[in-house]
Design a protein around this motif. Sequence first.
Motif, short mmCIF file in Angstrom:
data_model
loop_
_atom_site.label_atom_id
_atom_site.label_comp_id
_atom_site.label_asym_id
_atom_site.label_seq_id
_atom_site.Cartn_x
_atom_site.Cartn_y
_atom_site.Cartn_z
N LEU A 1 0.84 -1.20 0.00
CA LEU A 1 0.00 0.00 0.00
C LEU A 1 0.87 1.25 0.00
CD1 LEU A 1 -2.71 -1.01 2.64
CD2 LEU A 1 -2.85 -1.20 0.15
N PRO A 2 0.45 2.30 -0.73
CA PRO A 2 1.25 3.52 -0.83
C PRO A 2 0.99 4.50 0.30
CG PRO A 2 -0.66 3.71 -2.22
CD PRO A 2 -0.73 2.34 -1.59
N GLU A 3 1.74 5.59 0.29
CA GLU A 3 1.57 6.62 1.32
C GLU A 3 1.59 8.02 0.72
OE1 GLU A 3 3.19 7.65 5.69
OE2 GLU A 3 4.81 7.26 4.25
N HIS A 4 0.61 8.82 1.11
CA HIS A 4 0.64 10.28 0.98
C HIS A 4 -0.11 10.83 2.18
CE1 HIS A 4 2.52 11.11 -2.89
NE2 HIS A 4 1.94 10.00 -3.33
N THR A 5 0.54 11.67 2.96
CA THR A 5 -0.10 12.21 4.16
C THR A 5 -1.17 13.22 3.82
OG1 THR A 5 1.64 13.89 4.31
CG2 THR A 5 1.93 11.87 5.61
N ARG B 1 8.73 11.33 7.59
CA ARG B 1 8.38 10.58 8.79
C ARG B 1 9.48 10.70 9.85
NH1 ARG B 1 4.86 6.80 9.82
NH2 ARG B 1 3.10 6.59 8.38
N GLU B 2 9.08 10.98 11.08
CA GLU B 2 10.02 11.00 12.19
C GLU B 2 10.53 9.57 12.42
OE1 GLU B 2 11.65 10.45 15.87
OE2 GLU B 2 9.60 9.73 15.56
N PRO B 3 11.85 9.36 12.46
CA PRO B 3 12.35 7.99 12.39
C PRO B 3 12.15 7.14 13.64
CG PRO B 3 14.17 9.54 12.63
CD PRO B 3 12.92 10.35 12.40
N ASP C 1 5.76 20.81 3.68
CA ASP C 1 4.90 20.92 4.86
C ASP C 1 5.42 20.07 6.01
OD1 ASP C 1 3.22 22.72 3.67
OD2 ASP C 1 1.62 21.28 3.24
N HIS C 2 6.26 19.09 5.70
CA HIS C 2 6.89 18.26 6.73
C HIS C 2 8.27 18.80 7.12
CE1 HIS C 2 4.05 14.85 6.86
NE2 HIS C 2 3.84 15.10 5.57
N GLY C 3 8.63 19.96 6.59
CA GLY C 3 9.92 20.54 6.92
C GLY C 3 11.09 19.97 6.15
N VAL C 4 10.82 19.28 5.05
CA VAL C 4 11.88 18.64 4.27
C VAL C 4 12.56 19.67 3.36
CG1 VAL C 4 12.42 16.88 2.54
CG2 VAL C 4 10.71 16.41 4.33
#
Length: 292
Positions: free
Chosen positions: A33-37, A107-109, A142-145
């Motif tokens: 399954l994929p991911e997009h927040t 993602r915070e590790p 938006d995640h600070g990347v």
Amino acid sequence: MRLGITMFATDQTMPPHELAIAVEERGFSSLYLPEHTHIPTSRLTPSAATLATSGVGASGFLRGTSGDETLSESYARTLDPFVSLAMAASVTSTLTLGTGVALLAQREPIGTAKAVATLQHLSGGRFVLGAGYGWNVEEAADHGVVWHERRALVGERIAAMRALWRDEVAAYKGAHVALSPSWAWPKADVPVLLGGGGGPKLFAAIAAHGDGWLPIGGAGIAEALPRLAAAYEAAGRDPETAVVIPFGSLPTPGKLARFAELGIRETVLRVTSGTRDAVLRELDAHTGFLAS
């Protein structure tokens, strides 16, 4: 050859735990399954080149504020893959469960390592972490990347997570990630496969901190495999240990036969992001390839 399934699971599709049951019942080996927040409304980033032919089958499209790009609505409606796969694990017993792909730069590790280790523990070792760098600059921002740092960031996060999964007292210090000496359980052996185009940066990253490659679709894989092998050799690793799983492929007998000739042991087929009836029809059609 083993065959798996991937689908953009959303709030409008067949629920992923029901999909997992259907996939396992039909004899497929895995579900990814994929991911997009989230998807920012700005379409400043051009959509990924594969979107026009991705076959995700959303009911509609989102037009961004720039007005010149459209994106499948499935991207904004994507369910969290870790929650979805935990539910899938609870109703299956043999199915490999993976992310295809998790966006680790976003993602915070430490928390991600805990979620992955927990899922691996509770599923009986059936989880595979498919990871990617992402393509949507606005989403990552938006995640600070910092966009040009995302590859280095993902590499360090994988290294820190591996320390947490492996070491009784885990620690890591890098340019982007710092982990003080720490206790964390459960421990886990988690395969990490990196998705993306078969270029030198990706292959160097796989050789440095991955276990294999998820080539999207599988086009050009024959020409790319020697380059992946060379990257492994340059890193002092055995190329025979590299796992390669063509991902999101639309199957044909000729394509699957060619993959088998190349030594590919598993291919993940995509199904339309749709209702239960639509998805089950596609799964049933794909079962014809299980004996190939």
